[in-house]
Design an enzyme around this catalytic site. Structure first.
Site, PDB file in Angstrom:
ATOM      1  N   GLY A 294       0.805  -1.221   0.000  1.00 52.29           N
ATOM      2  CA  GLY A 294       0.000   0.000   0.000  1.00 52.29           C
ATOM      3  C   GLY A 294       0.830   1.259   0.000  1.00 52.29           C
ATOM      4  O   GLY A 294       2.036   1.237   0.270  1.00 52.29           O
TER       5      GLY A 294
ATOM      6  N   MET B  56       0.759   3.990   1.961  1.00 54.15           N
ATOM      7  CA  MET B  56       1.264   4.567   3.205  1.00 54.15           C
ATOM      8  C   MET B  56       2.530   3.872   3.705  1.00 54.15           C
ATOM      9  O   MET B  56       3.507   4.537   4.064  1.00 54.15           O
ATOM     10  CB  MET B  56       0.167   4.573   4.259  1.00 54.15           C
ATOM     11  CG  MET B  56       0.373   5.608   5.345  1.00 54.15           C
ATOM     12  SD  MET B  56      -1.127   5.914   6.296  1.00 54.15           S
ATOM     13  CE  MET B  56      -1.972   7.110   5.258  1.00 54.15           C
TER      14      MET B  56
ATOM     15  N   GLU C 154       7.422  -9.688   4.320  1.00 54.62           N
ATOM     16  CA  GLU C 154       6.594 -10.541   3.475  1.00 54.62           C
ATOM     17  C   GLU C 154       6.797 -10.194   2.000  1.00 54.62           C
ATOM     18  O   GLU C 154       7.075 -11.048   1.178  1.00 54.62           O
ATOM     19  CB  GLU C 154       5.137 -10.336   3.877  1.00 54.62           C
ATOM     20  CG  GLU C 154       4.115 -10.990   2.999  1.00 54.62           C
ATOM     21  CD  GLU C 154       2.707 -10.663   3.480  1.00 54.62           C
ATOM     22  OE1 GLU C 154       2.366 -11.086   4.605  1.00 54.62           O
ATOM     23  OE2 GLU C 154       1.956  -9.978   2.744  1.00 54.62           O
TER      24      GLU C 154
ATOM     25  N   GLY D 256      -0.281 -11.321   5.747  1.00 56.32           N
ATOM     26  CA  GLY D 256       0.560 -11.604   6.911  1.00 56.32           C
ATOM     27  C   GLY D 256       0.504 -10.539   7.981  1.00 56.32           C
ATOM     28  O   GLY D 256       1.344 -10.523   8.880  1.00 56.32           O
TER      29      GLY D 256
END
Length: 446
Positions: free
Chosen positions: A221, A223, A244, A342
């Site tokens: 994402g 952010m 991850e 995760g």
């Protein structure tokens, strides 16, 4: 063994390879940038012959050809481990289904919880001199998939980076049913938008919490990527990576000399990841790079692994949350958005780490298609919303209005802290809701 001879014997066309698929079969498309292309198109061309073929995949970049055939659900059933834009639209029409999972457990799902997969097909690197095909930046769970598949069809792509450093990173020609040369399309690229003012504000609040020598995980994402960009522009040093998903921000940090991995108790000196996706810059960086280490997700995301890495910093997104501290990172009510991935693994592992911290970050508000603005912080989660992280798991919550630590706080303290980082326009309404739910005391700050 004559690997080249075996390769020649197993080399076939996509059209012939997919003849292995029968009505009612379970077919697996692998993961992310390894999703098949030529094989997918060839399978779609057979749609009139096939009924109820169940297909699994995850983190796709474009709608598979099988998902664009007429009367789709009569022929193919798309099942996703983690939805992105293309399959999210299908899910909205009732033509795709999410598979709830805790990502660290995925290899075990294949090995213990499924009947054999009938056919697995996905993209790999060209074969090396030892007869091995590398999974590229999609190691994740593919070895487990291959172990339980009746047939494995490989689609070779010369543009797939060869990703080394760990284990379960490849499959040998002896264990393959067919090989298809798929035309070498360029790697799918995952770009990121320029950070917004809100993204930068959140990043500026998290940055002082990260010490030199910290080990980093960034979620999917905008952010988390903004935080990565802020770190790359900072003077932090001797950072480690155990994540991850490997993204472009880590390349920027490495090229800035900030990542050495010197403080890591595990995989010292190497950037460890379960899968990766980004721009060409990332694919060029991870190709044959001994500083990068791909490993199965049941190692990378295991909280017991993460706990051994001191000063672990986990940075992830949320869709919304409530005044109890329950985090939804998967849906908007019953409308599915992504998946559990995760996130919970890293929240748990980070807090078990000596000096570790986990951050859930989000903008305080969201604007709807009609222009209306609503708070991401709600009295209670919208009916049907998924609790990705329970209220006991939340450590730091960050919006553009502040950062608060929720560990050890009672319900009235949590409500006060959470409201303190909500958008000012919504705070009074949230306080009234907290009062009605009896999680607000008269002595609370307004």
């Amino acid at each position: 063994m004559d690997y080249q001879k075996l390769y020649a014997e197993k080399l076939t066309s996509a059209a012939d390879a997919v003849k292995l698929v029968k009505s009612g079969d379970w077919v697996d498309y692998g993961w992310c940038t390894g999703t098949p292309r030529a094989l997918d198109k060839a399978l779609a061309e057979r749609y009139e012959e096939l009924i109820d073929v169940k297909v699994r995949g995850g983190v796709i970049f474009e709608l598979p050809a099988i998902c664009a055939v007429p009367d789709l659900t009569d022929h193919f059933i798309w099942n996703s481990w983690h939805m992105s834009g293309p399959d999210r639209k299908l899910a909205g029409r009732g033509e795709a289904w999410y598979i709830p999972m805790r990502y660290s457990e995925l290899p075990r799902y294949y090995r213990e919880n499924f009947a054999p997969v009938n056919v697995a097909m996905f993209q790999v690197t060209p074969m090396d001199e030892f007869g091995n095909f590398n999974f590229g930046p999609n190691g994740s769970h593919l070895k487990a998939l291959c172990e339980v598949s009746e047939h494995v069809i490989l689609e070779v792509n010369k543009n797939m980076p060869k990703c080394m450093g760990g284990w379960d990173t490849e499959i040998n020609i002896a264990d393959v049913t067919y090989v298809v040369e798929g035309g070498d399309p360029p790697m799918w690229e995952l770009g990121s938008a320029a950070p917004s003012a809100v993204d930068k504000a959140v990043a500026d609040l998290i940055l002082p919490e990260i010490p030199n020598g910290a080990c980093l995980q960034l979620g999917i994402g905008g952010m988390p990527n903004a935080v990565g960009a802020a770190i790359a522009a900072s003077d932090l040093r001797d950072l480690g990576v155990h994540t991850e998903m490997f993204v472009d921000a880590f390349v920027d940090m490495a090229q800035a000399g900030q990542i050495t991995g010197a403080k890591k108790a595990l995989d010292r000196g190497r950037m460890t990841y379960a899968f990766g996706a980004g721009t060409k810059k990332l694919y060029d960086f991870i190709h044959n790079n001994p500083a990068c280490m791909t490993a199965p997700v049941d190692y990378v995301n295991d909280a017991r692994t993460i706990a051994q890495l001191d000063n672990f910093m986990s940075i992830n997104n949320a869709v919304d949350l409530d005044l109890f501290g329950q985090i939804n990172a998967e849906s908007s009510g019953i409308k599915h958005i992504s998946g559990a991935g995760g996130q919970l693994d890293f929240l748990l592992g980070a807090y078990l780490s000596k000096g570790g911290k986990s951050f859930i970050c989000c903008s305080s508000t969201v604007k709807g298609k009609d222009g209306s603005v609503t708070s991401r912080i709600r009295p209670t989660l919208t009916e049907g919303s998924i609790v990705t992280d329970t209220r006991a798991n939340l450590h730091y919550l960050v919006t553009e209005y502040g950062i608060v630590n929720l560990k050890g706080a009672s319900t009235w303290e949590r409500a006060e802290k959470i409201i303190s980082v909500a958008h000012p326009d919504f705070r009074e309404d949230l306080i009234r809701s907290a009062e009605s739910m009896r999680i607000w005391r008269k002595s609370n700050k307004r």
